[in-house]
Scaffold this active site. Structure first.
Site, PDB file in Angstrom:
ATOM      1  CD  GLU A 243      -3.126  -1.088   2.018  1.00  0.00           C
ATOM      2  OE1 GLU A 243      -3.556   0.033   2.320  1.00  0.00           O
ATOM      3  OE2 GLU A 243      -3.641  -2.147   2.419  1.00  0.00           O
TER       4      GLU A 243
ATOM      5  CE  LYS B 209       3.899  -1.470   7.679  1.00  0.00           C
ATOM      6  NZ  LYS B 209       4.436  -2.286   8.817  1.00  0.00           N
TER       7      LYS B 209
HETATM    8  P1  NAD Z   1      -2.362  -7.329  12.922  1.00  0.00           P
HETATM    9  O1  NAD Z   1      -3.083  -6.043  13.150  1.00  0.00           O
HETATM   10  O2  NAD Z   1      -3.149  -8.586  12.786  1.00  0.00           O
HETATM   11  O3  NAD Z   1      -1.330  -7.582  14.121  1.00  0.00           O
HETATM   12  C1  NAD Z   1      -0.513  -6.575  14.654  1.00  0.00           C
HETATM   13  C2  NAD Z   1       0.133  -7.101  15.929  1.00  0.00           C
HETATM   14  O4  NAD Z   1       1.012  -6.069  16.420  1.00  0.00           O
HETATM   15  C3  NAD Z   1      -0.869  -7.410  17.047  1.00  0.00           C
HETATM   16  O5  NAD Z   1      -0.521  -8.628  17.660  1.00  0.00           O
HETATM   17  C4  NAD Z   1      -0.693  -6.240  18.006  1.00  0.00           C
HETATM   18  O6  NAD Z   1      -0.978  -6.589  19.360  1.00  0.00           O
HETATM   19  C5  NAD Z   1       0.769  -5.902  17.805  1.00  0.00           C
HETATM   20  N1  NAD Z   1       1.067  -4.489  18.144  1.00  0.00           N
HETATM   21  C6  NAD Z   1       0.379  -3.385  17.742  1.00  0.00           C
HETATM   22  N2  NAD Z   1       0.947  -2.278  18.275  1.00  0.00           N
HETATM   23  C7  NAD Z   1       2.022  -2.701  18.997  1.00  0.00           C
HETATM   24  C8  NAD Z   1       3.000  -2.032  19.776  1.00  0.00           C
HETATM   25  N3  NAD Z   1       2.993  -0.698  19.924  1.00  0.00           N
HETATM   26  N4  NAD Z   1       3.959  -2.758  20.384  1.00  0.00           N
HETATM   27  C9  NAD Z   1       3.984  -4.125  20.258  1.00  0.00           C
HETATM   28  N5  NAD Z   1       3.062  -4.809  19.558  1.00  0.00           N
HETATM   29  C10 NAD Z   1       2.088  -4.099  18.936  1.00  0.00           C
HETATM   30  O7  NAD Z   1      -1.440  -7.089  11.659  1.00  0.00           O
HETATM   31  P2  NAD Z   1      -1.070  -8.094  10.480  1.00  0.00           P
HETATM   32  O8  NAD Z   1      -2.162  -8.073   9.486  1.00  0.00           O
HETATM   33  O9  NAD Z   1      -0.609  -9.376  11.058  1.00  0.00           O
HETATM   34  O10 NAD Z   1       0.173  -7.327   9.823  1.00  0.00           O
HETATM   35  C11 NAD Z   1       1.494  -7.539  10.307  1.00  0.00           C
HETATM   36  C12 NAD Z   1       2.456  -6.661   9.537  1.00  0.00           C
HETATM   37  O11 NAD Z   1       2.399  -6.976   8.151  1.00  0.00           O
HETATM   38  C13 NAD Z   1       2.146  -5.171   9.645  1.00  0.00           C
HETATM   39  O12 NAD Z   1       3.352  -4.481   9.758  1.00  0.00           O
HETATM   40  C14 NAD Z   1       1.427  -4.854   8.347  1.00  0.00           C
HETATM   41  O13 NAD Z   1       1.663  -3.506   7.974  1.00  0.00           O
HETATM   42  C15 NAD Z   1       2.108  -5.814   7.394  1.00  0.00           C
HETATM   43  N6  NAD Z   1       1.291  -6.249   6.249  1.00  0.00           N
HETATM   44  C16 NAD Z   1       0.022  -6.712   6.415  1.00  0.00           C
HETATM   45  C17 NAD Z   1      -0.706  -7.172   5.321  1.00  0.00           C
HETATM   46  C18 NAD Z   1      -2.108  -7.752   5.473  1.00  0.00           C
HETATM   47  O14 NAD Z   1      -2.738  -8.067   4.469  1.00  0.00           O
HETATM   48  N7  NAD Z   1      -2.612  -7.968   6.670  1.00  0.00           N
HETATM   49  C19 NAD Z   1      -0.143  -7.136   4.044  1.00  0.00           C
HETATM   50  C20 NAD Z   1       1.173  -6.655   3.901  1.00  0.00           C
HETATM   51  C21 NAD Z   1       1.865  -6.234   5.018  1.00  0.00           C
END
Ligand code: NAD
Length: 354
Positions: free
Chosen positions: A135, A163
Site C-alpha cells: 500500500e 508504513k
Molecule cells: P495485525 O493487526 O493482525 O497484528 C498486529 C500485531 O502487532 C498485534 O498482535 C498487536 O498486538 C501488535 N502491536 C500493535 N501495536 C504494537 C505495539 N505498539 N507494540 C507491540 N506490539 C504491537 O497485523 P497483520 O495483518 O498481522 O500485519 C502484520 C504486519 O504486516 C504489519 O506491519 C502490516 O503492515 C504488514 N502487512 C500486512 C498485510 C495484510 O494483508 N494484513 C499485508 C502486507 C503487510
C-alpha cells in the site's frame, strides 16, 4: 537462530511464529503489546514449545526493548508489530503514527544499540527485517502495471503513509549507520486466524449469521491476494537468506475484484455450509453496496519476480485453493472466532510471559 518477532500475536506475526516453531530449530521471542489485534489463542500450537518465549512489550518502550535484547540475545529481528487496519487509521490516525513510526524508530534504535555491542562475527550475522505493505506504492493506473521494488512511494491513507515512513526510517538506518536491514512489501493477506474486521473473515462470519455483506463503492477495487502461510514462508526466507539492504516485493499473482472475492466466498458457503440462516435463500443475496472508503485505492498488484528469482520462493496456494481452505477453517474453528467476537480472547493468556 534466535528470532525476535514483533507483533507475533497478530494475523501474520502468529503465522511467522508458528512457522518458526514448527518448521525450524529457531528460538523465538514474541514481542507484542497485545492490542485488540493481538490474540495469543492464535499461538496455541506454538506456545507449548520450550523454544517459544513471550514478552508483553510495547515497541515504543525503549527501556523494555533494551531488556528484551539483553536477555534474549537475538540473531534476527522480524518486525511485524503495527496498527494495520486502514478504516481505523481514517477514524483515528494517532495510534498509527505512534506505533508504526515512533515504534519502528524506537525498535531500530534499541536493535542498533544491541548490535553495536556485539562481537564482530555476531554483528556481521545480525539481521533486521522490516515487514511492510504494497500500500506504500499507492494506486496502479494502467491495467497491466505492477508494483516493482523501485516503484515510487505514493501512500494514500494514514495507514499506508505511516508504513511508508517506517520504510524510509529503515532505509536511512541502513545507509547512515550501516545497520543490516532487509525490507519486504507484501500484498493483501488472507487465511486462518484473520481478525474478523478484515474483508474476508468479515464476509464469512456475516454470511453465516445472515447479516449484510458490505462491499465498498462498486466493489471494483482490485487486490492481489496471498495466503498467509505463503507469506510467512517468504518472510523467513528473506530474513535468513535475503541480501542485506535489499527490498523484496511479495505477492500471490491473484488479482481479484473485491466483489468477486465476496461472490466466491458466498459460492463456497453454498457448498460447505448449505444450512443457511433463517430467511436466507442464497448467500449472494446478502451482498450490500455501501459508501466507498475515502481515498480508496483502486488497484494493487505485485511483481514478485525478484524474490522468486533470487530466493526461489513461490506461493504454494492459488486463490482458489487458499480461499477454500480459509472458508473451511472458519467453519471448523468457531471457538476461535466466537471468543474474538465476544471479547473473551483478551482474557486468556497462553505460554510463559518473560
Ligand atoms: P495485525 O493487526 O493482525 O497484528 C498486529 C500485531 O502487532 C498485534 O498482535 C498487536 O498486538 C501488535 N502491536 C500493535 N501495536 C504494537 C505495539 N505498539 N507494540 C507491540 N506490539 C504491537 O497485523 P497483520 O495483518 O498481522 O500485519 C502484520 C504486519 O504486516 C504489519 O506491519 C502490516 O503492515 C504488514 N502487512 C500486512 C498485510 C495484510 O494483508 N494484513 C499485508 C502486507 C503487510
Amino acid at each position: 537462530m534466535r528470532v525476535v518477532v514483533t507483533g507475533g500475536a497478530g494475523f501474520i506475526g502468529s503465522a511467522v511464529v508458528r512457522y518458526l516453531v514448527e518448521r525450524t530449530e529457531a528460538e523465538v521471542a514474541n514481542v507484542d503489546k497485545l492490542t485488540y489485534a493481538g490474540n495469543q489463542e492464535s499461538l496455541a500450537s506454538a506456545a507449548d514449545s520450550s523454544r517459544y518465549h513471550f514478552y508483553k512489550v510495547d515497541i515504543c518502550d525503549a527501556v523494555a526493548l533494551d531488556r528484551v535484547f539483553a536477555e534474549f540475545q537475538p540473531t534476527h529481528v522480524m518486525h511485524l508489530a503495527a496498527e494495520s487496519h486502514v478504516d481505523r487509521s481514517i477514524d483515528g490516525p494517532a495510534a498509527f503514527i505512534e506505533t508504526n513510526i515512533i515504534g519502528t524508530y524506537t525498535l531500530l534504535e534499541a536493535a542498533r544499540r544491541y548490535w553495536g555491542n556485539l562481537p564482530e562475527a555476531a554483528r556481521e550475522a545480525f539481521r533486521f527485517h522490516h515487514v511492510s505493505t504494497d500500500e506504500v506504492y499507492g494506486d496502479l493506473e494502467g491495467t497491466d502495471d505492477l508494483f516493482l521494488e523501485t516503484t515510487p512511494y505514493a501512500p494514500s491513507s494514514p495507514y499506508s503513509a505511516s508504513k511508508a515512513s517506517s520504510d524510509h526510517l529503515v532505509r536511512a538506518w541502513l545507509r547512515t549507520y550501516g545497520f543490516p536491514t532487509l525490507l519486504t512489501n507484501c500484498s493483501n493477506n488472507y487465511g486462518p486466524y484473520h481478525f474478523p474486521e478484515k474483508l474476508i473473515p468479515h464476509v464469512i462470519l456475516n454470511a453465516l449469521s445472515g447479516e449484510p455483506l458490505p462491499v465498498y463503492g462498486d466493489g471494483n477495487q482490485i487486490r492481489d491476494w496471498l495466503y498467509v502461510e505463503d507469506h510467512a514462508h517468504a518472510l523467513v526466507e528473506v530474513a535468513t537468506r535475503g541480501e542485506v539492504g535489499e527490498t523484496y516485493n511479495i505477492g500471490g499473482h491473484n488479482e481479484k475484484r473485491n466483489l468477486e472475492v465476496v461472490q466466491v466466498i458466498c459460492d463456497l458457503l453454498e457448498e460447505l455450509a448449505p444450512n443457511k440462516p433463517e430467511g436466507v435463500q442464497h448467500y449472494r443475496e446478502l451482498i450490500t453496496f455501501v459508501k466507498d472508503r475515502p481515498g480508496h485505492d483502486v488497484r494493487y498488484a505485485i511483481d514478485a519476480s525478484k524474490i522468486e528469482r533470487e530466493l526461489g520462493w513461490v506461493p504454494q496456494e492459488s486463490f482458489e485453493t487458499g480461499i477454500r481452505k480459509t472458508v473451511q477453517w472458519y467453519l471448523d474453528n468457531r471457538d476461535w472466532w466466537g471468543r474474538v467476537l465476544s471479547g473473551e480472547y483478551q482474557l486468556g493468556r497462553l505460554g510463559q510471559e518473560s
